[in-house]
Design a protein around this motif. Structure first.
Motif, PDB file in Angstrom:
ATOM      1  N   GLU A   1     101.505  40.135  -8.124  1.00 35.62           N
ATOM      2  CA  GLU A   1     100.927  41.446  -7.914  1.00 35.62           C
ATOM      3  C   GLU A   1     101.594  42.466  -8.823  1.00 35.62           C
ATOM      4  OE1 GLU A   1     101.155  42.421  -3.842  1.00 35.62           O
ATOM      5  OE2 GLU A   1     100.207  40.576  -3.152  1.00 35.62           O
ATOM      6  N   PRO A   2     100.892  43.033  -9.809  1.00 32.34           N
ATOM      7  CA  PRO A   2     101.496  44.007 -10.715  1.00 32.34           C
ATOM      8  C   PRO A   2     101.755  45.338 -10.011  1.00 32.34           C
ATOM      9  CG  PRO A   2      99.151  43.863 -11.121  1.00 32.34           C
ATOM     10  CD  PRO A   2      99.459  42.794 -10.099  1.00 32.34           C
ATOM     11  N   ILE A   3     102.831  46.012 -10.392  1.00 36.55           N
ATOM     12  CA  ILE A   3     103.109  47.341  -9.848  1.00 36.55           C
ATOM     13  C   ILE A   3     103.296  48.352 -10.984  1.00 36.55           C
ATOM     14  CG2 ILE A   3     104.181  46.403  -7.758  1.00 36.55           C
ATOM     15  CD1 ILE A   3     106.891  47.091  -8.969  1.00 36.55           C
ATOM     16  N   GLY A   4     102.855  47.978 -12.162  1.00 37.91           N
ATOM     17  CA  GLY A   4     103.058  48.865 -13.306  1.00 37.91           C
ATOM     18  C   GLY A   4     102.342  50.194 -13.175  1.00 37.91           C
ATOM     19  N   ASP A   5     101.236  50.231 -12.401  1.00 35.58           N
ATOM     20  CA  ASP A   5     100.476  51.466 -12.257  1.00 35.58           C
ATOM     21  C   ASP A   5     100.972  52.340 -11.110  1.00 35.58           C
ATOM     22  OD1 ASP A   5      98.889  50.657 -14.344  1.00 35.58           O
ATOM     23  OD2 ASP A   5      97.404  49.687 -13.039  1.00 35.58           O
ATOM     24  N   ALA A   6     101.990  51.892 -10.407  1.00 34.92           N
ATOM     25  CA  ALA A   6     102.477  52.668  -9.273  1.00 34.92           C
ATOM     26  C   ALA A   6     103.171  53.936  -9.748  1.00 34.92           C
ATOM     27  CB  ALA A   6     103.445  51.828  -8.448  1.00 34.92           C
ATOM     28  N   GLN A   7     103.067  54.984  -8.946  1.00 32.76           N
ATOM     29  CA  GLN A   7     103.673  56.275  -9.250  1.00 32.76           C
ATOM     30  C   GLN A   7     104.803  56.572  -8.255  1.00 32.76           C
ATOM     31  OE1 GLN A   7     102.689  57.980 -11.951  1.00 32.76           O
ATOM     32  NE2 GLN A   7     101.201  56.315 -12.334  1.00 32.76           N
ATOM     33  N   PRO A   8     105.786  57.397  -8.671  1.00 32.66           N
ATOM     34  CA  PRO A   8     106.850  57.756  -7.733  1.00 32.66           C
ATOM     35  C   PRO A   8     106.329  58.341  -6.436  1.00 32.66           C
ATOM     36  CG  PRO A   8     107.423  58.426  -9.954  1.00 32.66           C
ATOM     37  CD  PRO A   8     106.003  57.947 -10.004  1.00 32.66           C
ATOM     38  N   SER A   9     105.161  59.024  -6.512  1.00 33.24           N
ATOM     39  CA  SER A   9     104.587  59.624  -5.309  1.00 33.24           C
ATOM     40  C   SER A   9     104.102  58.581  -4.317  1.00 33.24           C
ATOM     41  CB  SER A   9     103.432  60.557  -5.690  1.00 33.24           C
ATOM     42  OG  SER A   9     102.433  59.838  -6.398  1.00 33.24           O
ATOM     43  N   ASP A  10     104.042  57.313  -4.775  1.00 34.08           N
ATOM     44  CA  ASP A  10     103.609  56.245  -3.888  1.00 34.08           C
ATOM     45  C   ASP A  10     104.724  55.750  -2.979  1.00 34.08           C
ATOM     46  OD1 ASP A  10     101.075  56.274  -5.007  1.00 34.08           O
ATOM     47  OD2 ASP A  10     101.620  54.817  -6.558  1.00 34.08           O
ATOM     48  N   ALA A  11     105.889  56.397  -3.029  1.00 30.05           N
ATOM     49  CA  ALA A  11     107.014  55.987  -2.190  1.00 30.05           C
ATOM     50  C   ALA A  11     106.626  56.072  -0.716  1.00 30.05           C
ATOM     51  CB  ALA A  11     108.231  56.864  -2.467  1.00 30.05           C
ATOM     52  N   MET A  12     107.283  55.238   0.095  1.00 27.86           N
ATOM     53  CA  MET A  12     106.952  55.158   1.514  1.00 27.86           C
ATOM     54  C   MET A  12     108.181  55.475   2.354  1.00 27.86           C
ATOM     55  SD  MET A  12     104.760  51.570   1.351  1.00 27.86           S
ATOM     56  CE  MET A  12     104.075  51.723   2.991  1.00 27.86           C
ATOM     57  N   SER A  13     107.929  56.024   3.521  1.00 26.24           N
ATOM     58  CA  SER A  13     109.008  56.237   4.471  1.00 26.24           C
ATOM     59  C   SER A  13     109.317  54.915   5.164  1.00 26.24           C
ATOM     60  CB  SER A  13     108.615  57.277   5.513  1.00 26.24           C
ATOM     61  OG  SER A  13     107.562  56.771   6.330  1.00 26.24           O
ATOM     62  N   ILE A  14     110.395  54.887   5.919  1.00 24.57           N
ATOM     63  CA  ILE A  14     110.780  53.637   6.589  1.00 24.57           C
ATOM     64  C   ILE A  14     109.735  53.233   7.623  1.00 24.57           C
ATOM     65  CG2 ILE A  14     112.205  54.823   8.322  1.00 24.57           C
ATOM     66  CD1 ILE A  14     114.096  52.384   8.163  1.00 24.57           C
ATOM     67  N   SER A  15     109.172  54.200   8.315  1.00 21.22           N
ATOM     68  CA  SER A  15     108.157  53.867   9.325  1.00 21.22           C
ATOM     69  C   SER A  15     106.873  53.378   8.674  1.00 21.22           C
ATOM     70  CB  SER A  15     107.879  55.080  10.213  1.00 21.22           C
ATOM     71  OG  SER A  15     107.411  56.173   9.435  1.00 21.22           O
ATOM     72  N   GLU A  16     106.499  53.986   7.536  1.00 24.49           N
ATOM     73  CA  GLU A  16     105.297  53.544   6.832  1.00 24.49           C
ATOM     74  C   GLU A  16     105.437  52.122   6.316  1.00 24.49           C
ATOM     75  OE1 GLU A  16     103.683  57.861   5.092  1.00 24.49           O
ATOM     76  OE2 GLU A  16     105.111  56.632   3.921  1.00 24.49           O
ATOM     77  N   LEU A  17     106.606  51.821   5.735  1.00 18.05           N
ATOM     78  CA  LEU A  17     106.821  50.480   5.211  1.00 18.05           C
ATOM     79  C   LEU A  17     106.903  49.466   6.342  1.00 18.05           C
ATOM     80  CD1 LEU A  17     107.289  48.567   2.870  1.00 18.05           C
ATOM     81  CD2 LEU A  17     109.721  49.178   2.909  1.00 18.05           C
TER      82      LEU A  17
END
Length: 260
Positions: A116-132
């Motif tokens: 699964e590539p993640i090259g297109d991910a942006q810093p804004s895509d970060a998740m909180s601990i509850s979200e993850l």
């Protein structure tokens, strides 16, 4: 006929043939890995072939199982050269077999994630601990435990600041989660994740797992070599005992006296 064990060897001779230092030879004798050496009248150590074989066996076994277990195995060969020794060897082989099977599960689990590539991910895509935690189907306490164990460590600006998982962290968490589902334990993951962390391509993940595979193979070969050295040591000891205990041949009868 002179026994091989009758050959007198110096400390430096044993060190050279076993591929270690003179001090290591003395340490191995102190730890019971080498049988106690005889001494000359002036106090110098006298070694023989059994000491060389013991040192060679220890070096190979230490590479295959670690120095502590390597010492235990050779000491068992000296003290209990039967079922006790064989049980220790069987246990060492069983642990390596378990690691190999776990690695195969890890390869299958990591292969799917690495595709699964993640090259297109942006810093804004970060998740909180509850979200993850929700995304993975685990509890937040599980992610905190992974953080404490160094498996997945999200960036935190301060000690009390909430954890934020970057796309890289999320990917690492998914790898850990899949490997856990595949049966990988925390200690094994702690050794494996440094090779996988930050990998972007399938080849990177495969290379990390291949490095682990090579390590297991090298340890298996070392354990086999050590077992062979132990067998040579025990066989030589049995032969020496047989020669020592063999009854002497009866004296030849005196010749008959000649008659006139």
């Amino acid at each position: 006929m002179e026994s091989r064990n009758s050959h007198r060897l110096r400390t430096v001779d044993v060190a050279r043939r076993a591929g270690c230092s003179v001090q290591q030879v003395r340490n191995l004798e102190r730890d019971g890995v080498l049988p106690p050496a005889a001494r000359t009248a002036s106090g110098y150590r006298i070694y023989d072939e059994s000491h060389v074989r013991s040192a060679l066996a220890y070096r190979a076994l230490a590479a295959g199982t670690g120095p502590v277990e390597g010492r235990n195995l050779v000491r068992a060969a000296h003290a209990h050269p039967g079922a006790g020794l064989f049980a220790l060897l069987d246990a060492a082989h069983a642990r390596l077999d378990k690691e190999r099977r776990e690695l195969e599960l890890a390869k299958e689990a990591a292969r799917a994630i690495a595709l699964e590539p993640i090259g297109d991910a942006q810093p804004s895509d970060a998740m909180s601990i509850s979200e993850l935690a929700d995304a993975l189907g685990v509890r937040p306490s599980t992610l905190r435990h992974w953080d404490a164990e160094g498996l997945v460590r999200p960036a935190r600006g301060a000690a009390r600041e909430a954890r934020r998982y970057s796309p890289d962290d999320v990917r690492d968490a998914r790898i850990v989660h899949q490997l856990r589902l595949a049966g990988y334990r925390i200690p094994a993951l702690s050794a494996l994740m440094p090779d996988l962390r930050g990998a972007r391509r399938r080849d990177d993940v495969t290379a990390g797992l291949a490095a682990r595979d090579a390590t297991i193979e090298a340890r298996s070969k070392a354990l086999l070599e050590g077992a062979a050295a132990l067998w040579a040591l025990l066989s030589e000891r049995a032969h020496t005992s047989e020669v020592t205990l063999r009854p002497a041949a009866p004296p030849a009868p005196p010749p008959y006296a000649r008659t006139a």
